[in-house]
Enzyme design. Structure first.
Site, short mmCIF file in Angstrom:
data_model
loop_
_atom_site.label_atom_id
_atom_site.label_comp_id
_atom_site.label_asym_id
_atom_site.label_seq_id
_atom_site.Cartn_x
_atom_site.Cartn_y
_atom_site.Cartn_z
N GLU A 1 35.33 28.07 35.72
CA GLU A 1 34.83 26.73 36.11
C GLU A 1 35.29 26.34 37.52
O GLU A 1 35.60 25.18 37.78
CB GLU A 1 35.28 25.63 35.13
CG GLU A 1 35.31 25.99 33.67
CD GLU A 1 33.94 26.20 33.06
OE1 GLU A 1 32.95 25.83 33.69
OE2 GLU A 1 33.89 26.76 31.96
N LEU B 1 25.96 32.27 33.54
CA LEU B 1 25.85 32.17 35.00
C LEU B 1 26.40 33.43 35.67
O LEU B 1 25.72 34.07 36.47
CB LEU B 1 26.60 30.91 35.48
CG LEU B 1 26.79 30.73 36.98
CD1 LEU B 1 25.44 30.51 37.67
CD2 LEU B 1 27.71 29.53 37.27
C1 FAD Z 1 37.60 34.86 29.61
C2 FAD Z 1 36.49 34.50 30.56
C3 FAD Z 1 35.43 33.73 30.11
C4 FAD Z 1 34.37 33.43 30.96
N1 FAD Z 1 33.30 32.71 30.49
C5 FAD Z 1 32.20 32.54 31.27
C6 FAD Z 1 31.02 31.91 30.74
O1 FAD Z 1 30.98 31.47 29.59
N2 FAD Z 1 29.92 31.83 31.54
C7 FAD Z 1 29.92 32.29 32.82
O2 FAD Z 1 28.90 32.18 33.49
N3 FAD Z 1 31.03 32.86 33.36
C8 FAD Z 1 32.17 33.01 32.61
N4 FAD Z 1 33.29 33.62 33.12
C9 FAD Z 1 33.29 34.10 34.50
C10 FAD Z 1 33.99 33.13 35.43
O3 FAD Z 1 33.21 31.99 35.61
C11 FAD Z 1 34.24 33.87 36.77
O4 FAD Z 1 35.27 34.79 36.50
C12 FAD Z 1 34.61 32.93 37.88
O5 FAD Z 1 33.51 32.23 38.34
C13 FAD Z 1 35.23 33.67 39.08
O6 FAD Z 1 34.39 34.68 39.50
P1 FAD Z 1 34.90 36.18 39.63
O7 FAD Z 1 35.68 36.52 38.43
O8 FAD Z 1 33.74 37.03 39.96
O9 FAD Z 1 35.90 36.16 40.83
P2 FAD Z 1 35.53 36.20 42.39
O10 FAD Z 1 34.57 35.14 42.74
O11 FAD Z 1 35.20 37.59 42.77
O12 FAD Z 1 36.94 35.79 43.01
C14 FAD Z 1 38.05 36.69 43.05
C15 FAD Z 1 39.21 35.99 43.73
O13 FAD Z 1 38.83 35.62 45.06
C16 FAD Z 1 38.99 34.22 45.24
N5 FAD Z 1 37.91 33.70 46.08
C17 FAD Z 1 36.57 33.89 45.94
N6 FAD Z 1 35.89 33.22 46.88
C18 FAD Z 1 36.82 32.57 47.64
C19 FAD Z 1 36.76 31.69 48.75
N7 FAD Z 1 35.59 31.30 49.27
N8 FAD Z 1 37.92 31.23 49.26
C20 FAD Z 1 39.13 31.58 48.72
N9 FAD Z 1 39.24 32.39 47.67
C21 FAD Z 1 38.11 32.89 47.12
C22 FAD Z 1 38.95 33.61 43.87
O14 FAD Z 1 39.65 32.39 43.80
C23 FAD Z 1 39.62 34.69 43.03
O15 FAD Z 1 41.01 34.52 43.09
C24 FAD Z 1 34.40 33.90 32.30
C25 FAD Z 1 35.50 34.64 32.75
C26 FAD Z 1 36.53 34.95 31.90
C27 FAD Z 1 37.67 35.76 32.42
#
Ligand code: FAD
Lengths: 386, 84
Positions: free
Chosen positions: A366, A131
């Site tokens: 998640e 995703l």
């Molecule tokens: C080890 C690991 C394994 C993973 N495995 C998978 C996988 O198997 N499949 C997959 O699809 N993804 C995977 N991911 C990705 C993971 O799902 C994303 O990291 C997650 O959805 C958060 O997105 P982002 O990292 O882009 O952070 P962002 O969305 O950019 O967020 C950054 C910060 O801003 C905050 N934030 C964002 N929007 C808001 C809001 N509206 N209000 C308040 N705060 C907000 C967040 O809480 C966070 O603290 C993995 C990530 C890691 C680190």
């Protein structure tokens, strides 16, 4: 694993699911090697086969597809036992069994279930959930990976990032968009046009083949669309993430429980100022907090399991609450466990080093802590105003 | 209680509707009004399947079928072949 242990386990499956058997398996096959997996940044193929042979890659699948048909509570406990010792091996269950397996079970047609689930149960087909993207995380509805219609199928273009098991998986559940429609596709990872690379040296999930995946005009046959076109976010992603959150709730509890054990074991042995450090009240405070938090997280996970079993309408929100709490206390308990270990806590010889690194990711994946807080606040606002 | 009232009650219990906001009309698009999030779409689907003992097929998963009280009732009528 020796033949005898394997035989005992498979005969136990015939009777009832016994958590002790899982513990034996984990202590023999995973615990001694967990930091090795981490250092080498891989999960040995022999272990993947053994997990499959014991039914652990299909704990939640119905028996007709080769699964153990565990209810939510037993599946949660299986997740916990594996997740205590190796968050990386546990993450295979999260993506393969929970995110992809449950989405297929819920939304796959008969042909798709029969085609993919038996192979997933036998370990021949490992699955990952794709995703997230370089620029798309929490705002998952706006995925940029695109699809277009082609003769007898679809063409996918774009880039996914942070995909757990992505570099190893045989099957990818890919979420892509076409104008304002989001759809989900079951994609063979060996299809022409797919380029995968493992993201090395991550703080968490180092052994879990976390990958970046590029799609360059990747053809997906018509019958590999999961659910209907346009239902990819509302139905597939929400189903997947609900099950993903359930898995991570138990994963958080697992890390906290293991950290508590490690903390107590160490505190009873280590002496400073002429006495066991467990006699120092400030150390006892950390133990006390850990005991309370682990108990509370377990109660929330168990309640989520009960509501899921009943297919209660509050099952999803209860799961969200359990994930939110367990992922936070995994961090605080692992943090205190490391504190109790002093310098030793920084060494890979002690499991707290790994638990501390792995715990943080539970607050990001998640649904991050901040995103889930908004979901829980909404629930509070609709539920508690009268 | 008839089907329509049951569905309305379920949706209302999941909306953040404060006292000074207008009542939910039978044709209001609950998703467009922004009163519910996407998690609610799954909850609504599970509710309809269990409460009215129907299985929503993949080709009926179109969000339009669930976007208003009237659309949900129309879907149920098609599935159950009766109106109360
Ligand atoms: C080890 C690991 C394994 C993973 N495995 C998978 C996988 O198997 N499949 C997959 O699809 N993804 C995977 N991911 C990705 C993971 O799902 C994303 O990291 C997650 O959805 C958060 O997105 P982002 O990292 O882009 O952070 P962002 O969305 O950019 O967020 C950054 C910060 O801003 C905050 N934030 C964002 N929007 C808001 C809001 N509206 N209000 C308040 N705060 C907000 C967040 O809480 C966070 O603290 C993995 C990530 C890691 C680190």
């Amino acid at each position: 694993m020796s033949e005898t242990v394997a035989q005992t386990i498979s005969s136990a499956e015939e009777a009832a699911f016994q958590i002790d058997r899982v513990r034996q398996f984990v202590d023999k096959e995973i615990r001694p090697y967990t930091s090795e997996f981490d250092k080498e940044q891989l999960i040995p193929e022999t272990l993947i086969k053994k997990l499959a042979n014991n039914g652990y890659l299909a704990g939640n699948f119905p028996k007709v597809y080769g699964g153990l048909e565990l209810g939510p509570l037993d599946y949660g406990r299986l997740t916990e036992e594996i997740g205590r010792v190796s968050p990386a091996v546990r993450s295979v269950l999260t993506v393969h069994c929970s995110l992809v397996g449950e989405s297929l079970l819920r939304w796959g047609n008969t042909e798709q279930k029969e085609k993919f689930l038996p192979g997933m149960a036998s370990g021949d087909t490992l699955a990952a959930f794709a995703l997230s993207e370089p620029s798309v995380g929490s705002d998952a509805r706006n995925v940029e990976t695109s699809y277009t219609k082609a003769d007898k199928g679809y063409l996918i273009n774009g880039k996914k990032k942070w995909i757990t098991m992505g570099a190893r998986a045989d099957l990818l559940l890919v979420i892509a968009s076409c104008e304002d429609q989001v759809s989900a596709f079951l994609v063979d990872s060996n299809t022409e046009g797919i380029k995968r690379s493992q993201i090395m040296d991550l703080m968490a999930g180092r052994a879990a083949y976390t990958a970046e995946i590029e799609f360059d005009n990747v053809f997906v046959p018509e019958n590999h669309l999961l659910g209907n076109e346009g239902g990819g976010f509302t139905y597939i992603v929400n189903t997947a993430l609900d099950h993903g959150r359930y898995s991570i709730a138990w994963a958080g509890l697992a890390v906290a429980q293991e950290a508590l054990h490690a903390m107590v074991k160490y505190a009873r042995k280590r002496k400073q100022f002429g006495t066991g450090i467990y006699n120092h009240q400030l150390v006892q405070e950390m133990i006390s907090n850990a005991v309370v938090n682990v108990e509370a997280a377990r109660a929330l996970c168990t309640k989520a399991a009960t509501l899921r079993e009943e297919q209660h309408e509050d099952a999803t929100i209860q799961t969200t609450i359990a994930k939110q709490f367990a992922s936070k206390i995994a961090n605080s308990v692992a943090n205190d466990a490391l504190q109790v270990h002093g310098a030793n806590g920084f060494s890979a010889e002690f499991i707290v080093e790994q638990l501390y690194r792995e715990a943080k990711v539970f607050e990001v994946i998640e649904g991050s802590t901040q995103i889930l807080q908004q979901v829980i606040a909404r629930h509070g606002l609709t539920r508690f105003h009268k | 209680m008839n089907q329509k009232e049951q569905v309305r009650q379920f949706i209302e219990s999941n909306l953040i509707v404060f006292e000074d906001e207008a009542d939910l009309k039978d044709d209001d698009n609950i998703f467009q009004l922004g009163y519910v999030n996407s998690l609610f779409a799954m909850k609504l689907l599970n509710y309809i399947e269990s409460e009215f003992n129907v299985k929503i097929e993949t080709d009926e998963m179109d969000i339009k079928n669930f976007s208003s009280i009237n659309n949900i009732i129309a879907l149920l009528d098609r599935k159950l072949g009766v109106t109360e």
